[in-house]
Structure formats: structure tokens, C-alpha cells
Design an enzyme around this catalytic site. Structure first.
Site, PDB file in Angstrom:
ATOM      1  N   LYS A 153       0.842  -1.204   0.000  1.00 43.37           N
ATOM      2  CA  LYS A 153       0.000   0.000   0.000  1.00 43.37           C
ATOM      3  C   LYS A 153       0.872   1.247   0.000  1.00 43.37           C
ATOM      4  O   LYS A 153       1.508   1.580   1.007  1.00 43.37           O
ATOM      5  CB  LYS A 153      -0.897   0.048   1.249  1.00 43.37           C
ATOM      6  CG  LYS A 153      -1.958   1.119   1.119  1.00 43.37           C
ATOM      7  CD  LYS A 153      -2.477   1.628   2.429  1.00 43.37           C
ATOM      8  CE  LYS A 153      -1.884   2.926   2.868  1.00 43.37           C
ATOM      9  NZ  LYS A 153      -2.026   4.050   1.943  1.00 43.37           N
ATOM     10  N   GLU A 228       9.137   0.981  11.093  1.00 44.90           N
ATOM     11  CA  GLU A 228      10.178   1.974  10.783  1.00 44.90           C
ATOM     12  C   GLU A 228       9.509   3.328  10.944  1.00 44.90           C
ATOM     13  O   GLU A 228       8.687   3.717  10.112  1.00 44.90           O
ATOM     14  CB  GLU A 228      10.683   1.798   9.343  1.00 44.90           C
ATOM     15  CG  GLU A 228      11.371   0.482   9.062  1.00 44.90           C
ATOM     16  CD  GLU A 228      12.799   0.409   9.613  1.00 44.90           C
ATOM     17  OE1 GLU A 228      13.236   1.348  10.310  1.00 44.90           O
ATOM     18  OE2 GLU A 228      13.461  -0.603   9.334  1.00 44.90           O
ATOM     19  N   CYS A 262      13.454  10.357   7.241  1.00 44.46           N
ATOM     20  CA  CYS A 262      13.421   9.886   8.629  1.00 44.46           C
ATOM     21  C   CYS A 262      14.802   9.960   9.271  1.00 44.46           C
ATOM     22  O   CYS A 262      14.917  10.091  10.476  1.00 44.46           O
ATOM     23  CB  CYS A 262      12.872   8.466   8.680  1.00 44.46           C
ATOM     24  SG  CYS A 262      13.751   7.349   7.593  1.00 44.46           S
ATOM     25  N   GLU A 353       9.757  15.725  15.564  1.00 42.94           N
ATOM     26  CA  GLU A 353      10.146  15.551  14.165  1.00 42.94           C
ATOM     27  C   GLU A 353       9.427  16.605  13.322  1.00 42.94           C
ATOM     28  O   GLU A 353       8.206  16.712  13.359  1.00 42.94           O
ATOM     29  CB  GLU A 353       9.745  14.151  13.682  1.00 42.94           C
ATOM     30  CG  GLU A 353      10.229  13.865  12.283  1.00 42.94           C
ATOM     31  CD  GLU A 353       9.823  12.487  11.783  1.00 42.94           C
ATOM     32  OE1 GLU A 353       8.653  12.110  11.959  1.00 42.94           O
ATOM     33  OE2 GLU A 353      10.681  11.790  11.216  1.00 42.94           O
TER      34      GLU A 353
HETATM   35  P1  NAD Z   1       1.895   8.230   8.110  1.00 39.70           P
HETATM   36  O1  NAD Z   1       2.099   7.490   9.375  1.00 39.70           O
HETATM   37  O2  NAD Z   1       0.869   9.296   8.088  1.00 39.70           O
HETATM   38  O3  NAD Z   1       1.515   7.218   6.920  1.00 39.70           O
HETATM   39  C1  NAD Z   1       2.331   6.144   6.555  1.00 39.70           C
HETATM   40  C2  NAD Z   1       1.493   5.114   5.824  1.00 39.70           C
HETATM   41  O4  NAD Z   1       0.549   4.570   6.760  1.00 39.70           O
HETATM   42  C3  NAD Z   1       0.653   5.671   4.664  1.00 39.70           C
HETATM   43  O5  NAD Z   1       0.643   4.748   3.614  1.00 39.70           O
HETATM   44  C4  NAD Z   1      -0.725   5.807   5.277  1.00 39.70           C
HETATM   45  O6  NAD Z   1      -1.772   5.719   4.334  1.00 39.70           O
HETATM   46  C5  NAD Z   1      -0.753   4.593   6.201  1.00 39.70           C
HETATM   47  N1  NAD Z   1      -1.723   4.683   7.289  1.00 39.70           N
HETATM   48  C6  NAD Z   1      -2.313   5.797   7.802  1.00 39.70           C
HETATM   49  N2  NAD Z   1      -3.188   5.461   8.776  1.00 39.70           N
HETATM   50  C7  NAD Z   1      -3.150   4.110   8.885  1.00 39.70           C
HETATM   51  C8  NAD Z   1      -3.808   3.171   9.723  1.00 39.70           C
HETATM   52  N3  NAD Z   1      -4.680   3.559  10.636  1.00 39.70           N
HETATM   53  N4  NAD Z   1      -3.518   1.858   9.569  1.00 39.70           N
HETATM   54  C9  NAD Z   1      -2.604   1.453   8.663  1.00 39.70           C
HETATM   55  N5  NAD Z   1      -1.946   2.293   7.831  1.00 39.70           N
HETATM   56  C10 NAD Z   1      -2.216   3.617   7.945  1.00 39.70           C
HETATM   57  O7  NAD Z   1       3.340   8.771   7.688  1.00 39.70           O
HETATM   58  P2  NAD Z   1       3.725   9.716   6.475  1.00 39.70           P
HETATM   59  O8  NAD Z   1       3.310  11.107   6.827  1.00 39.70           O
HETATM   60  O9  NAD Z   1       3.274   9.123   5.180  1.00 39.70           O
HETATM   61  O10 NAD Z   1       5.333   9.595   6.493  1.00 39.70           O
HETATM   62  C11 NAD Z   1       6.146  10.362   7.282  1.00 39.70           C
HETATM   63  C12 NAD Z   1       6.613   9.591   8.498  1.00 39.70           C
HETATM   64  O11 NAD Z   1       7.256   8.382   8.101  1.00 39.70           O
HETATM   65  C13 NAD Z   1       7.657  10.361   9.285  1.00 39.70           C
HETATM   66  O12 NAD Z   1       7.385  10.242  10.664  1.00 39.70           O
HETATM   67  C14 NAD Z   1       8.961   9.638   8.938  1.00 39.70           C
HETATM   68  O13 NAD Z   1       9.982   9.764   9.888  1.00 39.70           O
HETATM   69  C15 NAD Z   1       8.477   8.243   8.824  1.00 39.70           C
HETATM   70  N6  NAD Z   1       9.454   7.451   8.054  1.00 39.70           N
HETATM   71  C16 NAD Z   1      10.214   6.512   8.712  1.00 39.70           C
HETATM   72  C17 NAD Z   1      11.177   5.788   8.005  1.00 39.70           C
HETATM   73  C18 NAD Z   1      12.048   4.769   8.676  1.00 39.70           C
HETATM   74  O14 NAD Z   1      12.625   3.960   7.956  1.00 39.70           O
HETATM   75  N7  NAD Z   1      12.183   4.759   9.990  1.00 39.70           N
HETATM   76  C19 NAD Z   1      11.334   6.008   6.645  1.00 39.70           C
HETATM   77  C20 NAD Z   1      10.545   6.967   6.026  1.00 39.70           C
HETATM   78  C21 NAD Z   1       9.597   7.668   6.732  1.00 39.70           C
END
Ligand code: NAD
Length: 452
Positions: A153, A228, A262, A353
Site C-alpha cells: 500500500k 520503521e 526519517c 520531528e
Molecule cells: P503516516 O504514518 O501518516 O503514513 C504512513 C502510511 O501509513 C501511509 O501509507 C498511510 O496511508 C498509512 N496509514 C495511515 N493510517 C493508517 C492506519 N490507521 N492503519 C494502517 N496504515 C495507515 O506517515 P507519512 O506522513 O506518510 O510519512 C512520514 C513519516 O514516516 C515520518 O514520521 C517519517 O519519519 C516516517 N518514516 C520513517 C522511516 C524509517 O525507515 N524509519 C522512513 C521513512 C519515513
């Protein structure tokens, strides 16, 4: 129902993408369950060949994938080319795994004891918008290598490269249903991956707040999850460091991908005795950071992903002590100038963050203070230490609670080394030599051999 995609460089809508319903997600999972059995039953060399063919297809489409990412995510073209090539490299690396996933023969009395690494079945992979292709590949390449089927997804804002990878996988000969991409909302598609009994493992990359909910759902469904999550990494600069080198590297360490990374070193901790000198060196490096049209080869930083995200990033500057800023174009794109602020340890800007091109600079007094400050956030993903003293480099990297550290460098990701966070930055590790094994369960079989 659809989502409207907006080009972050222009603010102009350019495409509609469908939102899957729960029934459509269930149908994809059912196809994956069916396809996984024959995929896992293939000889390891056949799975390896299929993954290498997928890698070649990606290599042949690097330019196309990169152009999609420029348009959909605003990534500079040079970064987007690197990202697409990285996906092919990750696939090639894990194409070596099927033939290496061997179990053990353990000495026991009265028989023969053997372990097998068996795939979970269907793995659900949920990814964020910041690095849509690369992060997806960290999950799907080792999962497929281990004999799982994958449902992926992508984030609502950035589905295009994931959809194209799904087409390339099919064209390269991966059996139908083994690798599917389902676009839609997190609260529908993502939650269904968590709750559906047909998905046996979840990989979630995204924010810590959503990750906690995903982990709770996986606990209730008794399924393993890799998380992650977010970061607030420290770039620790000691007085004995090569200050010119540290200052020259600092913009790339935090402003890469417009800070939507991240691993961004979004706190620079500088030994107090060299703070003024370091800031003098940092200012021209930030001014020289090239922000602009992501389709140009020379661009180092594009826009933020959306207008809403730009508002969130801007809110961190309310009342902040801004030291200096770089440049950004005007126009209707979601531009934000790289920004350096002076901060105190408890400030929101030093704790949360931001996920944008804003870096907080904080002074420290000695080695113990540096370690204490580096650890003074909820997160523990990445970090850098700049020093010419080897003993200090060892002591500080061992003292900082982060999953990925670098000395005199801000490198974080090499697909053949493990990646992941401590504390609120996550659970489990991706990449590295063991990642395919993480997509298996160990089965232990005892064969009685006594003649009586
Ligand atoms: P987000 O948590 O809003 O969304 C991430 C994914 O989760 C999206 O595909 C979203 O549709 C899905 N999602 C949302 N609600 C959900 C639910 N209730 N159940 C299951 N899936 C759901 O994050 P974002 O804004 O897309 O990304 C930014 C964040 O990602 C930042 O905090 C960043 O640090 C983190 N990130 C971490 C890493 C790592 O490897 N540690 C890498 C990249 C990004």
C-alpha cells in the site's frame, strides 16, 4: 472514489488514482494467498531468476520511474534516478537470498533434528510518501525472496512509482498475484492488512503515532510487525573535528529530500568552544544549497510534498530564533527555504520531528553532555559524530541510542547493512544480510531414527 494527485512543484492537479474499498483489499489478499503457495513451492533458483528479471525491468525503466517521482513527489531528478536504481540493486541483492535460506541440522539423541525457514504467507507492506520506491523495495524484495506474496500500500499522495513497479513485476514474469499494489486510504487498506487473517506479517513505515496503532492491531491479531518510524537525529560536531568538512556536509545531512527524511540530522550539536566558527562555515554552505526545479540535474532540493505539510513545517518557526535561511523559488509550488535555528534542549523544535528543511543548532560542553543531548528525544533512528579522535568516536557511537550511526559522514542507507530504529523510531530491522530470514518462521522437525 479517487484521490487527486498534485504536482508539488507547481501546485497543479494532474491525475486521479482509485481508492480501494475493503472488498477490493480482501480480493487482493485472497489472490495473494492463492498465488503464494505456488511461489513458495518454486525451486529457489526459479524465485531468484524471477527477482533478477524484475530487477532488470526496473533498471530498464530508471528514467521513467525517476520522471514519475519528480512529478508526483517533487524529488530532484538526480535523487529520483538514484532511488530507482537502488530498487533494482535491492532486488538483485535479495535475489541471492532464496538459495541461501538454509536451516540447521542440530545434534539430538535418537534421531535427526532439522530446521526449515518457511515464509509467513502473505506480507502486507505499508509505506509513507517520502521515499515511495526505495522504502517499498526494502520490504518487498526480501519478502518475495523468502517465498511470501506481497500486497503493497503506497501513501495516498505518492502512489505512481509503486503502481509502475507492480506492472514491471508482472511484465518481468512474476506470477500473477505474487506482488500486488493496492492504492487507498490508510484507515481502509492499511487497517485491513492489519486485521485480515490472510496477511501473516505487516511491515509499516511511517509516523510513530500511526505506527503505535498498527502495532496494537497486529498484537490483537497476533501477527509480527516491523516498524520503521520517525526520527530526530543528532549531528554531533566536536571541537577536534574537521570543521570545514562537517559544515560542508551538514546541509545534505538534513536538507536532502527537503528534510522529509526519517534519517535527517535535524539537530546539530556543536561543542561550545567552536560554535561561532561552525556557524560561520555553515551559513555559506546553506546559502549554496540549490533549491528549485526538480527536473534540473543541478537541483539539490525540491518542494515539500503538499501545502498542508508546508503549513505544519512553518508552524515550527513560530517564535523560533532563526539564525539564517537559504533561498527558495516563489510560485505556486510548496517551496520552503532551508532554515537554521538556534534552540535550547527542551524547545519543541529540538524535540519533535519536523520532516522539513529546518535544523536546530544546540551547543554542548563535553563528551558526556553531547551523549546526553543526543539521547534527549523520544527517537533513536540515525545520527552522525564528527571527531578526529577514534576513542571518542567509539565511545560516543556506543553511547547514543540510535539504530544507524555514522562517523565523519552522514551516510545511513546501504542495502547490504541493517537499517532501523531504537526507542520511538521503531522495532525490528530491514535490509542487510538477514532481512530475508526476517520474512520466515522457523520450523523444527525431529526424525526418529532408532531402529527399535
Ligand atoms: P503516516 O504514518 O501518516 O503514513 C504512513 C502510511 O501509513 C501511509 O501509507 C498511510 O496511508 C498509512 N496509514 C495511515 N493510517 C493508517 C492506519 N490507521 N492503519 C494502517 N496504515 C495507515 O506517515 P507519512 O506522513 O506518510 O510519512 C512520514 C513519516 O514516516 C515520518 O514520521 C517519517 O519519519 C516516517 N518514516 C520513517 C522511516 C524509517 O525507515 N524509519 C522512513 C521513512 C519515513
Amino acid at each position: 472514489m479517487t484521490f487527486t494527485l498534485i504536482n508539488p512543484s507547481t501546485g497543479v492537479a494532474f491525475q486521479e488514482v482509485s481508492r480501494a474499498t475493503v472488498d477490493e483489499v480482501d480480493a487482493a489478499i485472497a489472490r495473494a494467498v492463492q498465488a503464494q503457495r505456488s511461489w513458495a513451492a518454486l525451486p529457489p533458483v526459479a524465485r531468484a531468476d524471477a527477482l533478477r528479471a524484475f530487477a532488470r525491468a526496473v533498471e530498464d525503466h530508471v528514467e521513467e520511474l525517476a520522471a514519475l517521482e519528480v512529478r508526483n513527489s517533487g524529488h530532484p531528478i538526480s535523487s529520483a534516478r538514484w532511488e530507482a536504481s537502488h530498487v533494482a540493486q535491492v532486488l538483485n541483492f535479495y535475489a541471492g537470498a532464496p538459495e541461501r535460506l538454509s536451516g540447521q541440522q542440530i545434534p539430538v539423541a535418537g534421531g535427526l533434528d532439522v530446521t526449515f525457514h518457511e515464509p509467513y504467507g502473505v506480507v502486507g507492506i505499508i509505506v509513507p510518501w517520502n521515499f515511495p520506491m526505495t522504502i517499498a523495495s526494502w520490504g518487498f524484495a526480501p519478502a518475495l525472496a523468502a517465498g511470501n506474496a506481497v500486497v503493497l500500500k503506497p501513501a495516498e499522495l505518492t502512489p505512481l512509482t509503486a503502481l509502475r513497479l507492480g506492472e514491471l513485476a508482472l511484465a518481468a514474469g512474476l506470477p500473477d498475484g505474487v506482488f500486488q499494489v493496492v492504492t487507498g486510504q490508510g484507515s481502509v487498506v492499511g487497517e485491513r492488512f492489519v486485521s485480515h487473517p490472510g496477511v501473516r506479517k505487516v511491515v509499516f513505515t511511517g509516523s510513530t503515532s500511526v505506527g503505535i496503532g498498527v502495532a496494537a492491531g497486529c498484537a490483537a491479531a497476533l501477527k509480527p510487525v516491523t516498524l520503521e518510524l520517525g526520527g530526530k537525529s543528532a549531528n554531533v560536531v566536536f571541537a577536534d573535528a574537521d570543521l570545514e568538512k562537517a559544515a560542508a556536509a551538514a546541509p545534505g545531512a538534513v536538507f536532502d529530500n527537503a528534510g522529509q527524511d526519517c534519517c535527517a540530522r535535524s539537530r546539530i550539536l556543536v561543542e561550545r568552544s567552536v560554535l561561532d566558527r561552525f556557524m560561520e562555515l555553515l551559513e555559506p554552505a546553506v546559502a549554496a544549497w540549490r533549491v528549485g526545479d526538480p527536473s534540473l540535474d543541478e537541483t539539490e532540493m525540491g518542494p515539500l510534498i503538499s501545502a498542508g505539510h508546508r503549513d505544519t513545517v512553518s508552524s515550527f518557526l513560530d517564535g523560533a530564533d532563526v539564525a539564517f535561511r537559504g533561498s527558495a523559488p516563489g510560485g505556486d509550488g510548496f517551496w520552503f527555504a532551508p532554515t537554521v535555528v538556534l534552540a535550547a534542549p527542551g524547545d519543541r523544535i529540538a524535540q519533535e520531528e519536523i520532516f522539513g528543511p529546518v535544523v536546530a543548532v544546540l551547543p554542548f560542553d563535553d563528551e558526556a553532555d553531547a551523549i546526553r543531548l543526543a539521547n534527549d528525544t523520544a527517537y533513536g533512528l540515525a545520527g552522525s559524530v564528527w571527531t578526529e579522535n577514534l576513542g571518542r568516536a567509539v565511545r560516543v557511537t556506543r553511547g547514543v541510542k540510535s539504530g544507524v550511526l555514522s562517523v565523519n559522514s552522514h551516510s545511513s542507507v546501504r542495502y547490504w547493512t541493517p537499517f532501523g530504529g531504537m526507542k520511538a523510531s521503531g522495532l525490528g530491522r530491514e535490509l542487510g544480510p538477514d532481512a530475508a530470514e526476517h520474512f520466515t518462521e522457523t520450523k523444527n522437525v525431529f526424525f526418529a531414527t532408532d531402529a527399535s
